[in-house]
Each structure stands twice: as C-alpha cells, then as structure tokens.
Design an enzyme around this catalytic site. Structure first.
Site, PDB file in Angstrom:
ATOM      1  N   GLU A   1       1.633   3.650   0.245  1.00  0.00           N
ATOM      2  CA  GLU A   1       1.703   2.543  -0.714  1.00  0.00           C
ATOM      3  C   GLU A   1       3.094   2.493  -1.350  1.00  0.00           C
ATOM      4  O   GLU A   1       3.666   3.520  -1.728  1.00  0.00           O
ATOM      5  CB  GLU A   1       0.645   2.763  -1.796  1.00  0.00           C
ATOM      6  CG  GLU A   1       0.631   1.734  -2.913  1.00  0.00           C
ATOM      7  CD  GLU A   1      -0.455   2.015  -3.944  1.00  0.00           C
ATOM      8  OE1 GLU A   1      -0.708   1.142  -4.782  1.00  0.00           O
ATOM      9  OE2 GLU A   1      -1.058   3.122  -3.909  1.00  0.00           O
TER      10      GLU A   1
ATOM     11  N   LYS B   1      -2.790  -5.945  -2.536  1.00  0.00           N
ATOM     12  CA  LYS B   1      -3.788  -5.075  -3.165  1.00  0.00           C
ATOM     13  C   LYS B   1      -4.710  -5.900  -4.059  1.00  0.00           C
ATOM     14  O   LYS B   1      -4.251  -6.654  -4.916  1.00  0.00           O
ATOM     15  CB  LYS B   1      -3.079  -3.988  -3.972  1.00  0.00           C
ATOM     16  CG  LYS B   1      -3.980  -2.876  -4.481  1.00  0.00           C
ATOM     17  CD  LYS B   1      -3.127  -1.775  -5.104  1.00  0.00           C
ATOM     18  CE  LYS B   1      -3.938  -0.601  -5.566  1.00  0.00           C
ATOM     19  NZ  LYS B   1      -3.105   0.485  -6.136  1.00  0.00           N
TER      20      LYS B   1
ATOM     21  N   CYS C   1      -4.823   1.796  -1.417  1.00  0.00           N
ATOM     22  CA  CYS C   1      -5.291   2.774  -2.404  1.00  0.00           C
ATOM     23  C   CYS C   1      -6.608   2.371  -3.072  1.00  0.00           C
ATOM     24  O   CYS C   1      -7.674   2.503  -2.495  1.00  0.00           O
ATOM     25  CB  CYS C   1      -4.197   3.030  -3.431  1.00  0.00           C
ATOM     26  SG  CYS C   1      -4.379   4.658  -4.242  1.00  0.00           S
TER      27      CYS C   1
END
Length: 546
Positions: free
Chosen positions: A41, A112, A148
């Site tokens: 990330e 994300k 994540c």
C-alpha cells in the site's frame, strides 16, 4: 501465474528511493520467471504520508513516479499502491489507490473503499472512499484487488463491523478467484496471530487464494512487521516472507507452492525485533548515524543500550554514566560490565558538583535527610542537559530510557530523563522489559544478572526504590493494560479483581500526567494502545459523571 511478493521499507516521500527499489525488484522477479510483482500500500510514497498529502507537489510526484515506472518496467505485471487525485468536484481531493500495469499500460486501478480512523489511522482526513470495482482478468485469473482495511470487515471475524460494505465479499461474488491485498498493516504485540487468523478465514470461507503484501519498517512511531503471506483455499499458509526485514517471496498458482521464510516464535522476541528495527529506521531516516544513552545501572537503560547496539552497531553507540552521591557502588560496576559486554564507548561524568551548585542557588535550606521533589528532579534534569549537550557536540541522537509503566503514572522528570529524540521503550511495560531482558540472556549473560535482580530505583535520594512511591509493577501493569489498552473503568477493574485503592491511585496518576506525555519524545508502538497519536486525550479535563 508466478507471483513475486515484495515487502518494502519505504522512506516517506523519497520517490527516487522507492522508484529504484521497485525497478530492481521487478528486474529480480522477471529474472526468476515471475509473471507479476506485487508491492505494498502506498509503495510509491510510503505509509503514512500524513499532511504531506496537502501539498500539490507531493501528489504530482506520485503521478510522475508512476508514469516513470510504467515507462521503465517491461516484461512483467506490477501491482503497487500510490496516491491519486479525485477528479470529482466534491469530496476529498485524493484517493488511496492501487494500480496494475504492464508493458507501458495501466490495466486496472482501484481506490481504497474502507478508510480507518481508529488508533493511529486518520485516512478520512485526506482520502475519499473509493467505489466498488470488478475483478481484473490477468494471466487467466480473475484478481480481486483490495487495499489493507478493505479486507478487515468480514462479519464472521468482527462481531462489531465498522463499515456497512464488504469489498472482499463483493469481489468474490463477482467472480474473483485470487484476492490480492496490498497493505500497510502496523505491528503490535499479538497482531500477527490475529491477522493470520482473519486472512486464513477469508481464504477458507470463499475458497480462494489470498495474497497479503505488507509494508515493513519503522516510520516515526508506527512499526510495520512485514510477514507478507499467501493462504490457499483451505486457509493454509503456503508462502511466508520474513518479519521486520525487507524481503521477496514467490508463489506459483499452478502448483500452489511458495517460499516459506522462518517465522519468529514468540511475542517477546517479536517485540524486541520490532524495537530494534524501529530504532534503526528512526535514527537513520532522521539523518543520524550515532546514538547516546545515559546508563544508570538499571534494567531500562540496559535494554535500550542493547537495542541500540543491535540496531546501529556498537561503534555507533555511546553510553554515559552520570553518578551522584546517591549512586550505589554496584551501579559503577554494572554499567561498566554492560558497556564491555556490548562493546560500546563508555564514559563517566559525575554530577554531584553541578547538583550542589543548583541546590545552593535554588533550595539553600535543603534537608539532606529528606530530599524533596525539587532536589530529586534537579539530578534528572542535570543528566538530561548533559546528554543533550553531548548530542549537540557529537551530532548523535539521545535515546531516552523510560518504560510505559513509568510514563503512564508520571514517574519521570520533564526536561530530565524524558529528554531525547526517541523514547525507545516508552510502550513497553516494566514487566515486559524484564521478560525481554531474560530472553536476551537466554544463552549467555549480556545484561549483568545483578541488573535484572536489583530492586528498581531512580537513586535520587538515599536508599530509594520505585516501590517506595508505587505499587509493584506487576500490579501497575495489569491495571494499565485494562485502563489504557482496553478502556476499562475503575468499577470494571475492581470487578475484575484488582485492589480498589490501587486502581484509584493508578488511574488518578495516569490522568494527572497527561501533560507530561504530550511533551515526551516520540516512542515506538508495540502494544495495541500506545501513548501518543493513537491515544488522544484532552489535557484540561475532569471526568466527573453524575
């Protein structure tokens, strides 16, 4: 499909460094016949970039770095994280994104979706949540790409979910057969076991391969353990990267086999390795090469000295012993023995003359048999001043040596033993300090045994021990775990079996000393809740319910 998993240790904002690491990693992976190289990330800028994201030049640098990578890397697909601009006129200006590119073209991009704001995370400060995306077909696989937190919302793992949507469930429903999660998942004691359980559960539940690619290294107070891994459809670990080190591990979807690098066996060793990595990265990423530590003859400074030597090498560590009239003879011998065992520079600067000069000016009627806090703290502040002077003179970073238990209850001196550029063990409870030191001595005596066996003492007045003023550390640490890490109330702590008087005393000390901790050096986070940016309490407060 042969996948190369790279866990990088980025330096925040050093795009040239990260560009070189990614290019070299892709070269190595391509030479070993890999089809896809996966990086963590925000791999281009490093995580967390914080308010650097407010600078347009920083965002532009992300875009230029990606463009250069797309142009430079050929013959292998690449997945990596970066910051991208939000083209919409409403919402936050940026996305936390991931891209897949190959041979000069960006094939797929995701943003994300789940942005954490708990503990050390504050992603909604800068990022706009992404929208749902479809799997991307690559090398005959349907890859579900997530970032994540997008994988941290499964209803079978989390009893109270923080988000209404589940990106992983949606991707599997849309046909993903391989889930790739690029992450910057911080370390704390016990974290890897939970994370592995969660990822294994996802793989087993959806009967897909889960590829987890984590950042490694220390960025300020936050430590990343790496431990990147692949879980097969049965939930078994079939590939594992090292912990606390940059590493590459490969996995082949054709035969379900991957590299298995050794895992750390205990939480105690993991915390120690995290502290070593965090110290090395903080010192060097801040532009220093050397560190200086004030040795007292106690266990805390002994542990910090050991960590510094493992992080930087003995030739880059200086230790200074600063005795007063209240220093026991044992501590002269123990500090010298410790320095000899570690192979570090050792010098003595007596402080008694300076102390007497201060006392004559400030407390002329001081009673030698009953020293007050003013006289005691003067000694700590003289030592702190000398260490900062050495820092200026020699261009080294002062490592302070206070532990979490002391910092919690205020058993430390502002502008004294709290001085320093990094508080190495400020998130390590005293009982864990002893546990780590016993682990260090498991094969041979590195830390003199007498340091482990003597009663803790600040030695600021005759025959002083910590337990003159505090409950035993076993009592303190158990109550602190409940209050600080689990947010238990006084009533809940008493109901759990703790002594009511001890609970009232310790909680009052924790609350009263918030102002001290706001002025402490940054510390390395190794527990679920550390003092620092992940625990935000007002200074001026009085919780007084009806």
């Amino acid at each position: 499909m042969k996948i190369a998993i790279f866990q990088m240790n980025p330096l925040i904002g050093d795009f040239k460094r990260q560009f070189s690491l990614i290019v070299e990693g892709c070269r190595r992976a391509r030479a070993r016949g890999c089809d896809l190289a996966v990086f963590p990330e925000l791999a281009l800028c490093g995580y967390p970039p914080r308010d650097l994201l407010e600078y347009g030049a920083f965002v532009t640098a992300n875009e230029k770095c990606l463009a250069a990578l797309v142009k430079e890397v050929h013959g292998i697909g690449v997945i990596c994280g970066l910051v991208t601009a939000n083209p919409d006129e409403t919402g936050k200006a940026l996305f936390n994104s991931a891209v897949l590119f190959e041979d000069g073209r960006v094939l797929h991009k995701v943003d994300k979706q789940l942005l954490p704001t708990y503990d050390v995370f504050d992603e909604q400060r800068h990022f706009q949540p992404g929208t749902a995306t479809q799997p991307v077909v690559y090398k005959s696989h349907r890859i579900g790409l997530t970032i994540c937190e997008d994988a941290w919302n499964d209803k079978d793992v989390f009893r109270r979910r923080l988000y209404a949507r589940d990106p992983v469930a949606q991707l599997v429903q849309d046909g993903a057969d391989v889930l790739i999660n690029i992450a910057a998942s911080p370390f704390h004691k016990g974290k890897r076991a939970f994370r592995d359980t969660m990822l294994s559960s996802l793989a087993r539940k959806y009967k897909v391969t889960v590829v987890f690619v984590n950042q490694v290294g220390g960025n300020d107070q936050i430590l990343f353990d790496g431990a990147s891994a692949v879980f097969d459809a049965r939930g078994q670990v079939v590939a594992r990267a090292s912990e606390f080190l940059e590493d590459m591990v490969m996995y082949d979807t054709a035969d379900g086999q991957g590299g298995m690098h050794p895992a750390i066996g205990s939480d105690t060793e993991a915390v120690l390795q995290a502290l070593i990595m965090g110290t090395r990265d903080y010192v060097t990423k801040c532009g220093f090469r050397k560190a200086v530590i004030g040795l007292s003859g106690g266990i805390d400074s002994a542990l910090v000295a050991y960590i510094a030597v493992q992080a930087l090498g003995p030739e880059q560590v200086a230790t200074i012993f600063m005795p007063s009239r209240y220093t026991s003879p044992d501590n002269y011998e123990d500090t010298r023995s410790l320095a000899g065992n570690l192979g570090v520079d050792y010098s003595i600067i007596p402080i008694d003359g300076l102390y007497q000069d201060f006392v004559r000016l400030l407390v002329p009627d001081a009673d030698e048999t009953a020293l007050g806090l003013t006289e005691q703290n003067l000694q700590a502040r003289i030592r702190g001043t000398l260490l900062m002077g050495v820092s200026n003179r020699d261009g080294c970073l002062v490592l302070s040596t206070g532990n979490k238990s002391e910092l919690a209850v205020g058993y430390c001196t502002l502008y004294g033993d709290m001085n320093g550029g990094l508080a190495v063990i400020s998130d390590v409870p005293k009982t864990l300090v002893y546990e780590i030191c016993r682990w260090i001595n498991r094969d041979q005596e590195v830390i003199p045994v007498r340091i482990l066996e003597k009663a803790p003492s600040a030695e600021l007045k005759p025959d002083q021990t910590d337990q003159d003023d505090l409950p035993p550390y076993e009592v303190i640490d158990a109550i602190l775990e409940g209050y600080v890490e689990k947010a238990m109330s006084a009533d809940e702590l008493v109901a759990a079996g703790h002594d009511p008087q001890a609970v009232a005393d310790i909680l009052a000390r924790v609350d009263r000393n918030e102002y001290k901790r706001h002025q402490a050096a940054p510390g390395l986070k190794v527990t679920p809740k550390a003092f620092g940016e992940g625990r935000r309490f007002p200074l001026a407060k009085r919780f007084n319910p009806l």
